[in-house]
Design a protein around this motif. Structure first.
Motif, short mmCIF file in Angstrom:
data_model
loop_
_atom_site.label_atom_id
_atom_site.label_comp_id
_atom_site.label_asym_id
_atom_site.label_seq_id
_atom_site.Cartn_x
_atom_site.Cartn_y
_atom_site.Cartn_z
N TYR A 198 -7.41 -3.03 -3.56
CA TYR A 198 -7.59 -1.70 -2.81
C TYR A 198 -7.54 -2.12 -1.33
O TYR A 198 -8.12 -3.02 -0.72
CB TYR A 198 -8.99 -1.06 -3.25
CG TYR A 198 -8.79 -0.54 -4.72
CD1 TYR A 198 -8.07 0.57 -5.11
CD2 TYR A 198 -9.45 -1.13 -5.66
CE1 TYR A 198 -7.98 0.92 -6.34
CE2 TYR A 198 -9.34 -0.77 -7.01
CZ TYR A 198 -8.74 0.56 -7.33
OH TYR A 198 -8.67 0.79 -8.80
N GLU A 199 -6.91 -1.09 -0.58
CA GLU A 199 -6.85 -1.31 0.74
C GLU A 199 -8.26 -0.99 1.32
O GLU A 199 -8.72 0.21 1.35
CB GLU A 199 -5.84 -0.13 1.33
CG GLU A 199 -5.57 -0.22 2.75
CD GLU A 199 -4.62 0.59 3.49
OE1 GLU A 199 -4.48 0.71 4.63
OE2 GLU A 199 -4.19 1.35 2.42
N GLY B 28 -1.73 -1.75 -4.04
CA GLY B 28 -2.95 -1.13 -3.49
C GLY B 28 -3.64 -0.43 -4.76
O GLY B 28 -4.60 0.31 -4.16
N HIS C 119 0.85 -1.00 -0.08
CA HIS C 119 0.06 0.04 0.01
C HIS C 119 0.99 1.13 0.09
O HIS C 119 1.37 1.83 1.12
CB HIS C 119 -0.79 0.07 1.13
CG HIS C 119 -1.90 -1.00 1.22
ND1 HIS C 119 -1.83 -2.06 2.40
CD2 HIS C 119 -2.43 -1.97 0.44
CE1 HIS C 119 -2.75 -3.10 2.29
NE2 HIS C 119 -2.92 -2.83 0.98
#
Length: 530
Positions: free
Chosen positions: A282-283, A260, A215
């Protein structure tokens, strides 16, 4: 399956470590057994004392600070260490020998594993012999010294930093016994960088596959951080060469990479990542459950949030606000954030005075929560020169406020058609976008709702958990079981499906006597099925 999570918990640099993300992953996949291996700051093993209960039994290694005590190698062993270390250093400074990094790295890892009881590797790397090797190779004809000729003090500093970077090679985590990475079914590296070293060693010694989640790219952060590091340029160049080589080897050996954002995926491809082994995940954030912000403030208010530093380009926001204020005299600007560069806030306050908008600009400091910041504004504005992380943008969208952002980094990917994007360093375009939304309530509401729905869809926790559930099964299905080790103890050859399905059940055979020599169950039902 048994998943070993490898991450950094503390560093000399801020904003590192996995934090709550690893907790959510372990809680969301209770069918798997997670074990945490943490690289920490000088606090070492005491760093696991305050972890959530899900990480009971976590293991920690002090990556920075005083090196662990160890016994210096004998003459023969010292020569073996010196050969592997020289190969690694030559790969960092000799342009034509870049390919030798992996061989030197794994050579040191194998020697450290054989001498793990004596902690010989840290003692060697801190010795005068290792410093002489580094100095000799660093000053060879043909070595890359474009950053400047290394001085004796550079050798001393660089040798100490390399010892800390290579310290995970001597961690007591390798082997196929209980608690060893060799008995894990999968390693999951969160954050890359030095945290990937144990996964690389486990992959080399035992054939354990690993997944990498980033990320925000570790290598990119190193390049940004070393611009202001308190070292001379030769030291910075050498350390950046190490992190670059480590990143390339990590991407080469990883079973799957999960950046991320698509923006990070493109950076990874530039560093040699295979697109076929890359999945954008995606985070996830728990903020998706947060209710939307309430009624807008009475006065038309722009809200700006972020660290007070040149990269966030608050000056652009102030110049744009001066034009907004000229067209809409009742407009106000609220700035949320802490000073990340000494003197930058004073500089921005002086700029607001010169632009004659100081009375309408409030420097509100750090808010109690991001939700509080967005609720106090009519439109959320981002004026950064680079937008590396989607987190703050997504949080603003989840508030239901319309968003205006410079078209940099992940902004287009995150905001999409639900907000207004303008070129960087263009105050007139930024002012025009802000005015367009401040003057049109219906458009603000429509874009705010669309942005909230888009962020909820992309950044919910459940899709992240589901993605990793599938990734884990995909990776393990492509790698056979290693009942007697691969490249390690026993020298056994890999056997696909060597362990039956009931092996993975909680009440299944887990003791050494419950399996045959090849790792298969001795039950008649299994023999008949085979």
């Amino acid at each position: 399956m048994r998943v070993a999570l490898l991450t950094e918990g503390a560093r000399p640099h801020p904003n590192r470590g996995a934090g709550r993300w690893c907790d959510r992953l372990a809680e969301g996949l209770p069918e798997h057994g997670f074990e945490l291996y943490l690289l920490t700051g000088p606090q070492g093993p005491t760093a696991v004392d305050h972890l959530p209960s899900v990480w009971r039994g976590a293991r920690a290694l002090a990556l920075w600070g005083r090196r662990p005590r160890g016994r210096a190698p004998g003459a023969l062993r010292r020569r073996q260490y010196a050969r592997a270390y020289e190969q690694l250093v030559r790969a960092l400074v000799m342009p034509r020998e870049r390919g030798g990094f992996a061989a030197g790295l794994y050579g040191l890892a194998e020697l450290a594993r054989e001498d793990r009881e004596d902690a010989t590797l840290p003692a060697f790397l801190a010795s005068a012999h290792a410093r002489r090797v580094l100095e000799r190779v660093w000053r060879l004809p043909g070595a890359d010294t474009s950053a400047g000729h290394p001085l004796v003090r550079d050798v001393l500093v660089a040798a100490d930093l390399l010892e800390q970077c290579l310290r995970p090679l001597s961690a007591p985590w390798y082997g196929a016994g209980p608690g060893g990475l060799g008995s894990a079914d999968l390693c999951h590296v969160v954050g890359a960088g030095p945290a990937a070293l144990p996964a690389l060693v486990a992959r080399h010694l035992h054939g354990v596959p690993f997944v990498v989640t980033e990320h925000g790219l570790h290598l990119r952060e190193q390049y940004l951080g070393y611009r202001e590091a308190p070292y001379r340029w030769p030291v910075r160049a050498l350390l950046l060469a190490f992190f670059r080589a480590l990143t390339e080897e990590t991407y080469r050996q990883a079973a799957i990479l999960t950046p991320g954002s698509d923006h990070d995926r493109q950076w990874q491809r530039r560093c040699g990542a295979d697109p076929a082994r890359t999945r954008v995940v995606y985070e996830g954030t728990e903020a998706v459950e947060r209710p939307a912000a309430g009624a807008e403030p009475q006065a038309p208010t722009l809200v700006w949030a972020g660290a007070l530093e040149p990269g966030r380009d608050l000056e652009l926001m102030l110049h744009a606000f001066a034009e907004v204020r000229a067209a809409l005299p009742g407009a106000r600007l609220t700035v949320h954030g802490e000073e990340a560069r000494p003197g930058y806030r004073a500089h921005c306050e002086a700029l607001a005075e010169r632009l004659e908008v100081a009375g309408a600009v409030e420097f509100a400091g750090r808010p109690a929560s991001p939700a509080e910041a967005w609720a106090g504004g009519t439109v959320a504005v981002f004026s950064a020169l680079s937008q590396r992380s989607p987190a703050l943008l997504a949080d603003a969208m989840l508030s239901g406020r319309a968003v205006v952002s410079t078209d940099v980094g992940v902004a287009r990917e995150v905001v999409g058609p639900t907000g207004l994007l303008v070129p960087a360093r263009d105050p007139r375009a930024l002012a025009g976008a802000c005015l367009a939304l401040l003057r049109d309530e219906e458009r603000r509401d429509r874009l705010g709702l669309a942005g909230r729905l888009r962020a909820q869809e992309r950044f919910a926790v459940e899709p992240v958990i589901g993605a990793f559930r599938e990734i884990y099964l995909e990776v393990v299905s492509q790698y056979p079981a290693f009942p007697t080790g691969a490249g390690g103890e026993g020298g056994g050859s890999p056997r696909p499906f060597a362990r039956p399905a009931e092996f993975w059940l909680a009440d299944g055979p887990r003791t050494p006597g419950a399996e045959g020599a090849d790792g298969a169950s001795a039950s008649p039902e299994y023999a008949e099925a085979v």
